[in-house]
Scaffold this motif. Sequence first.
Motif, PDB file in Angstrom:
ATOM      1  N   ALA A  11       8.003   7.554  -0.722  1.00 20.54           N
ATOM      2  CA  ALA A  11       6.947   8.554  -0.938  1.00 20.54           C
ATOM      3  C   ALA A  11       5.703   8.098  -0.180  1.00 20.54           C
ATOM      4  O   ALA A  11       5.087   7.097  -0.548  1.00 20.54           O
ATOM      5  CB  ALA A  11       6.648   8.722  -2.420  1.00 20.54           C
ATOM      6  N   VAL A  12       5.372   8.848   0.893  1.00 22.69           N
ATOM      7  CA  VAL A  12       4.151   8.554   1.661  1.00 22.69           C
ATOM      8  C   VAL A  12       3.083   9.529   1.195  1.00 22.69           C
ATOM      9  O   VAL A  12       3.173  10.735   1.441  1.00 22.69           O
ATOM     10  CB  VAL A  12       4.411   8.685   3.174  1.00 22.69           C
ATOM     11  CG1 VAL A  12       3.131   8.405   3.956  1.00 22.69           C
ATOM     12  CG2 VAL A  12       5.527   7.735   3.597  1.00 22.69           C
ATOM     13  N   ARG A  13       2.082   9.034   0.483  1.00 23.13           N
ATOM     14  CA  ARG A  13       1.097   9.884  -0.187  1.00 23.13           C
ATOM     15  C   ARG A  13       0.028  10.418   0.751  1.00 23.13           C
ATOM     16  O   ARG A  13      -0.517  11.478   0.531  1.00 23.13           O
ATOM     17  CB  ARG A  13       0.421   9.100  -1.316  1.00 23.13           C
ATOM     18  CG  ARG A  13       1.384   8.516  -2.333  1.00 23.13           C
ATOM     19  CD  ARG A  13       2.163   9.593  -3.057  1.00 23.13           C
ATOM     20  NE  ARG A  13       3.018   9.029  -4.101  1.00 23.13           N
ATOM     21  CZ  ARG A  13       3.933   9.734  -4.753  1.00 23.13           C
ATOM     22  NH1 ARG A  13       4.123  11.027  -4.458  1.00 23.13           N
ATOM     23  NH2 ARG A  13       4.674   9.160  -5.685  1.00 23.13           N
ATOM     24  N   ASP A  14      -0.331   9.657   1.773  1.00 25.63           N
ATOM     25  CA  ASP A  14      -1.453  10.042   2.634  1.00 25.63           C
ATOM     26  C   ASP A  14      -1.055   9.875   4.091  1.00 25.63           C
ATOM     27  O   ASP A  14      -0.018   9.289   4.425  1.00 25.63           O
ATOM     28  CB  ASP A  14      -2.689   9.170   2.346  1.00 25.63           C
ATOM     29  CG  ASP A  14      -3.108   9.239   0.889  1.00 25.63           C
ATOM     30  OD1 ASP A  14      -3.525  10.317   0.458  1.00 25.63           O
ATOM     31  OD2 ASP A  14      -3.007   8.195   0.202  1.00 25.63           O
ATOM     32  N   GLY A  15      -1.915  10.394   4.958  1.00 23.07           N
ATOM     33  CA  GLY A  15      -1.766  10.187   6.385  1.00 23.07           C
ATOM     34  C   GLY A  15      -2.793   9.180   6.881  1.00 23.07           C
ATOM     35  O   GLY A  15      -3.667   8.748   6.138  1.00 23.07           O
ATOM     36  N   GLY A  16      -2.689   8.818   8.128  1.00 21.27           N
ATOM     37  CA  GLY A  16      -3.653   7.855   8.683  1.00 21.27           C
ATOM     38  C   GLY A  16      -3.556   6.502   8.039  1.00 21.27           C
ATOM     39  O   GLY A  16      -4.563   5.920   7.649  1.00 21.27           O
ATOM     40  N   LEU A  17      -2.324   5.953   7.924  1.00 21.49           N
ATOM     41  CA  LEU A  17      -2.103   4.677   7.237  1.00 21.49           C
ATOM     42  C   LEU A  17      -1.968   3.539   8.241  1.00 21.49           C
ATOM     43  O   LEU A  17      -1.095   2.681   8.116  1.00 21.49           O
ATOM     44  CB  LEU A  17      -0.852   4.784   6.362  1.00 21.49           C
ATOM     45  CG  LEU A  17      -0.877   5.915   5.316  1.00 21.49           C
ATOM     46  CD1 LEU A  17       0.454   6.006   4.591  1.00 21.49           C
ATOM     47  CD2 LEU A  17      -2.008   5.695   4.331  1.00 21.49           C
ATOM     48  N   GLU A  18      -2.827   3.505   9.235  1.00 18.80           N
ATOM     49  CA  GLU A  18      -2.721   2.525  10.299  1.00 18.80           C
ATOM     50  C   GLU A  18      -3.425   1.227   9.917  1.00 18.80           C
ATOM     51  O   GLU A  18      -4.533   1.232   9.397  1.00 18.80           O
ATOM     52  CB  GLU A  18      -3.320   3.078  11.592  1.00 18.80           C
ATOM     53  CG  GLU A  18      -2.951   2.245  12.819  1.00 18.80           C
ATOM     54  CD  GLU A  18      -3.379   2.908  14.110  1.00 18.80           C
ATOM     55  OE1 GLU A  18      -4.599   2.947  14.356  1.00 18.80           O
ATOM     56  OE2 GLU A  18      -2.506   3.397  14.849  1.00 18.80           O
ATOM     57  N   VAL A  19      -2.792   0.104  10.210  1.00 19.85           N
ATOM     58  CA  VAL A  19      -3.359  -1.218   9.980  1.00 19.85           C
ATOM     59  C   VAL A  19      -3.204  -2.036  11.260  1.00 19.85           C
ATOM     60  O   VAL A  19      -2.421  -1.685  12.148  1.00 19.85           O
ATOM     61  CB  VAL A  19      -2.672  -1.943   8.802  1.00 19.85           C
ATOM     62  CG1 VAL A  19      -2.870  -1.189   7.506  1.00 19.85           C
ATOM     63  CG2 VAL A  19      -1.181  -2.138   9.088  1.00 19.85           C
ATOM     64  N   ALA A  20      -3.963  -3.139  11.346  1.00 20.12           N
ATOM     65  CA  ALA A  20      -3.825  -4.071  12.454  1.00 20.12           C
ATOM     66  C   ALA A  20      -2.952  -5.224  11.981  1.00 20.12           C
ATOM     67  O   ALA A  20      -3.368  -6.027  11.144  1.00 20.12           O
ATOM     68  CB  ALA A  20      -5.195  -4.582  12.902  1.00 20.12           C
ATOM     69  N   ALA A  21      -1.716  -5.289  12.494  1.00 23.10           N
ATOM     70  CA  ALA A  21      -0.772  -6.271  11.963  1.00 23.10           C
ATOM     71  C   ALA A  21       0.296  -6.576  12.999  1.00 23.10           C
ATOM     72  O   ALA A  21       0.403  -5.925  14.044  1.00 23.10           O
ATOM     73  CB  ALA A  21      -0.141  -5.749  10.664  1.00 23.10           C
ATOM     74  N   SER A  22       1.101  -7.601  12.669  1.00 18.66           N
ATOM     75  CA  SER A  22       2.275  -7.950  13.458  1.00 18.66           C
ATOM     76  C   SER A  22       3.460  -7.150  12.924  1.00 18.66           C
ATOM     77  O   SER A  22       3.840  -7.290  11.754  1.00 18.66           O
ATOM     78  CB  SER A  22       2.551  -9.445  13.360  1.00 18.66           C
ATOM     79  OG  SER A  22       3.838  -9.758  13.856  1.00 18.66           O
ATOM     80  N   ARG A  23       4.059  -6.330  13.766  1.00 18.73           N
ATOM     81  CA  ARG A  23       5.149  -5.472  13.315  1.00 18.73           C
ATOM     82  C   ARG A  23       6.323  -6.293  12.796  1.00 18.73           C
ATOM     83  O   ARG A  23       6.888  -6.006  11.745  1.00 18.73           O
ATOM     84  CB  ARG A  23       5.601  -4.569  14.460  1.00 18.73           C
ATOM     85  CG  ARG A  23       6.720  -3.592  14.053  1.00 18.73           C
ATOM     86  CD  ARG A  23       7.182  -2.746  15.206  1.00 18.73           C
ATOM     87  NE  ARG A  23       8.163  -1.775  14.752  1.00 18.73           N
ATOM     88  CZ  ARG A  23       7.883  -0.584  14.273  1.00 18.73           C
ATOM     89  NH1 ARG A  23       6.597  -0.210  14.198  1.00 18.73           N
ATOM     90  NH2 ARG A  23       8.822   0.244  13.866  1.00 18.73           N
TER      91      ARG A  23
END
Length: 483
Positions: A355-367
Motif C-alpha cells: 500500500a503506497v499512501r502518497d506520491g513523491g516518496l523520493e529519498v537520497a540513498a544507496s539502492r
Amino acid sequence: MRSVRARAALGATVVVALALGAAGLAVLLVLRANLTDQAGLQAEVAAREVAGQLALGVPYDELDTGDEEEHPVQVTDGDGRVVAVSKDLEAISGTGTARVVPQPPRPAPAPDDDDRDDDDRSAAPDRGEVSADDPDFAGGSATVDGERADYRFASVEATDPQGRTLTVHAGAPLAAEQRAVRSVRSAMLAGLPVVLLVVAGVTWLVTRRALRPVEGIRREMAAITASEDLGRRVPEPDSRDEVARLARTTNETLTALEASVERQRRFVADASHELRSPIASLRTQLEVGAAHPELLDVPGAVADTVRLQALAADLLLLARLDAGERPGLAGLDLGELVREEVAQRAGDRVPVAVAVRDGGLEVAASRGQLARVLGNLLDNAERHAVRSVTVEVGRAGGGVVVAVEDDGAGVPEAERERVFERFVRLDDARARDDGGAGLGLAIARDVAVRHGGRLTVTDAPGGGARFALWLPSRSGSAAVPGA
C-alpha cells in the motif's frame, strides 16, 4: 622542559616579573614626578621671595637669597645680563645663561613727558610688582662653594621701582628626590628575586597538587594498557573541576571501549559458530559423496553453499559498515523500490500486500543497501507471519516511512532493542527455523542509521510485529522523528 609543573612555574614567574617590573617603573616615575614637583614648588617660593625684594627696590647687592646651597639664585635683566647672584655661586646651568658674575645694570628708561603729571614730575614709584603668572621650570645644576648638585629651577619675572624688568632664577635641590628614587629602586630590585622565588615555589606546589589526580589517571591508564583489563577504571577526584571531568570522560571512554571490544569478541565468536555449521555440513556431504557417490545430497550441498555465501556477504557488509564506509547516495523513489522488491518474491509462503499512501516518496540513498534492508525486513516478516504480510509506504515527519507488518506473535516490549543486536535470535516464536543467522535486522538498522534514518519495532494494529523504517526525504530535514 617536559614537566607541566616546571612550565607553569616558569610561565607564572615570567608573568609576575613583567607585571612587577611595569608596576615598579610606574611607581618610580610617579615618585620622581611628585618629588620634582615639590622641588619646583620650593624653587618658586624662593624665586618669589627674591622677586618681592626686587619689587620693593632692594639693591642687588643687598638681596637676601636665603641658604645659598639650598636655593642658588641668579637675577637677569631684560637683555639677559646677570645683575645679581647668590653668595658663593660658582657655576650654573639650566637658567638660560651660565654667567655668575654680576654686571652693572643699565639705566632705567626715562618716562615719557606726556605720561608725567605736572605736579610730580620728579616723583618715582615706590615699588614695582611681581608677575602672577605661573613660573617656568627647568632642570639644571649649580656649583656652590665647590659643591656641584642638581637643582630644579623656577623663573619668576618682576619689575623694580625704576620700571626695569628682571627675571629671578631660583633653584631647589633634587638630592632628596634622587635619594628617594634610588632607595625605592634598590628596595624593589632587592625584593623582586624573593617575590619571584615565592611565586615560582607556590605555583610549583599548587600545580603539583592540581596535577596529582592526573598522575593517578596516567598510572591507571598505563596499568590498563599493560594488563589489557578494560574492566578497570581510573580514579575520579571529588572536585568538580576539569580534572574530574577528564576522569569521568576517560571512564566513559573505557566503558564504551570495553563494550565495543566485548561486542567484537562476541561477534567473532558468533560468526565462527555460524560459519562452522554450514561448513561442517557441507564437508560431511562431500565426504559421503566421495565415499558413496550415489548418496551425495547435491541439493543439500547447494543449500549449505548458498547459506554460507549469504552469511559471508552479511559479514562483509557489516565489516564495511563498521569501517565507516559511506553509501553512494542517489535519488530513489521508495514506493517504486518496494513494488519491485515485492514483485520478485512471488513464490513466498505468505502473500505480501503493498500500500503506497502518497506520491513523491523520493529519498537520497544507496539502492543496493536499501533493497537489502527491505529484503531483510520481508524475510523476517515471512518467517514469523501466519497468513499475511503488509508493506505500507507514506510520508511522515519530513521523511518517508516504510512499515512492514506481519500477523505473527510479535516482539515482546523488553526485547525490542535486543532484536537489532548481531547474532541475536529470540526464543519461542522468533527462534531460528530456516537457517537465519540473526544478522538481518542488525544490518537493516546499521544501514538506516548511516542514511540518516532509523528503524524501530512496535506492535502491529492487528497483532504481530510492525517494523518501521524512516528516512529523510531528499528535500526534507535530516532530523529523525519518532516513526
